[in-house]
Enzyme design. Structure first.
Site, mmCIF file in Angstrom:
data_model
loop_
_atom_site.group_PDB
_atom_site.id
_atom_site.type_symbol
_atom_site.label_atom_id
_atom_site.label_comp_id
_atom_site.label_asym_id
_atom_site.label_seq_id
_atom_site.Cartn_x
_atom_site.Cartn_y
_atom_site.Cartn_z
ATOM 1 N N ILE A 104 1.256 -1.037 0.370
ATOM 2 C CA ILE A 104 0.072 -0.266 0.237
ATOM 3 C C ILE A 104 0.477 1.128 0.351
ATOM 4 O O ILE A 104 2.233 1.454 0.012
ATOM 5 C CB ILE A 104 -0.563 -0.029 1.611
ATOM 6 C CG1 ILE A 104 -1.810 1.201 0.960
ATOM 7 C CG2 ILE A 104 -0.366 0.354 2.721
ATOM 8 C CD1 ILE A 104 -2.948 1.116 2.322
ATOM 9 N N CYS A 105 0.208 1.749 -0.530
ATOM 10 C CA CYS A 105 1.097 3.331 -0.666
ATOM 11 C C CYS A 105 2.007 3.729 -1.229
ATOM 12 O O CYS A 105 2.315 3.213 -2.574
ATOM 13 C CB CYS A 105 0.996 3.932 0.965
ATOM 14 S SG CYS A 105 1.941 6.073 1.201
ATOM 15 N N ALA A 106 3.509 4.310 -0.909
ATOM 16 C CA ALA A 106 4.739 4.274 -1.568
ATOM 17 C C ALA A 106 4.938 2.699 -1.779
ATOM 18 O O ALA A 106 6.008 2.115 -2.546
ATOM 19 C CB ALA A 106 5.701 5.375 -0.974
ATOM 20 N N TYR A 125 0.738 5.156 -4.181
ATOM 21 C CA TYR A 125 0.673 6.821 -3.391
ATOM 22 C C TYR A 125 0.939 7.464 -5.313
ATOM 23 O O TYR A 125 2.022 7.128 -5.642
ATOM 24 C CB TYR A 125 1.500 6.439 -2.090
ATOM 25 C CG TYR A 125 0.806 8.188 -1.799
ATOM 26 C CD1 TYR A 125 0.211 8.745 -1.311
ATOM 27 C CD2 TYR A 125 2.201 9.250 -2.308
ATOM 28 C CE1 TYR A 125 -0.763 9.707 -0.541
ATOM 29 C CE2 TYR A 125 1.954 10.667 -1.206
ATOM 30 C CZ TYR A 125 0.565 10.791 -0.837
ATOM 31 O OH TYR A 125 0.645 12.121 -0.276
#
Length: 185
Positions: A104-106, A125
């Protein structure tokens, strides 16, 4: 009795605490065994200064088998994960064994560094991944993207949706619905 799946959540200094805690909490609510492993021994200081005490070290955690590895984001944390050869090797082993890898995200850039996003649809992200012929990534802006056994999500605001999909994949829709009902979303 059904075998309870085990999930590894590796934590690096600078991880995104909202994502890490949401993932650990919701997976455990679903009855999934979650092993939280620090890249090194001792507490992990997350990106906003929250201190998380891992269950074990990554070296100790790597002595076990897992149904899934889930990588929380946070720019500095994801960078540390991407630079750790143990993480990259583990992700490649998981993919070779047709086990789930999730980020998730980066953290989807860690999957990219391990070579797991070639020709895959993924999300991350904004600005973390680029869709290009070089990466082979088909970038999406969806909250959560599944492509085979690779599951990615966008950021802190999508952590709950991400965790619920991971629960559904590991222990089924009924367990996901039971956890979700308890959250009063």
């Amino acid at each position: 009795m059904l075998h309870k799946p085990t999930v590894l959540v590796p934590l690096a200094q600078g991880c995104e605490e909202l994502e890490a805690v949401t993932l650990i909490d919701l997976l455990r609510r679903a009855g999934i065994e979650v092993v939280v492993a620090g890249l090194e021994s001792g507490p992990v200081v997350a990106s906003r200064g929250v201190v998380i005490l891992p269950d074990t070290t990554l070296d100790a955690a790597l002595q076990r088998d897992y149904a899934m590895v889930v990588l929380p984001g946070g720019g500095p944390g994801a960078e540390r994960l991407a630079q750790d050869p143990r993480i990259l090797n583990l992700l490649q082993q998981m993919a070779a064994q047709n086990h789930y890898t999730a980020a998730i995200c980066a953290a989807p850039k860690v999957l990219l560094a391990a070579g797991l996003l070639q020709g895959k649809r993924a999300t991350a992200y904004p600005g973390t991944l680029e869709a290009s012929p070089d990466t082979g990534v088909q970038l999406s802006t969806a909250a959560v993207v599944e492509d085979g056994r690779v599951i990615t999500s966008r950021g802190p605001g999508t952590a709950m949706d991400f965790a619920l999909i991971l629960i559904e994949r590991l222990v089924g829709l009924a367990q996901r619905q039971q956890v979700e009902a308890g959250l009063v979303r």
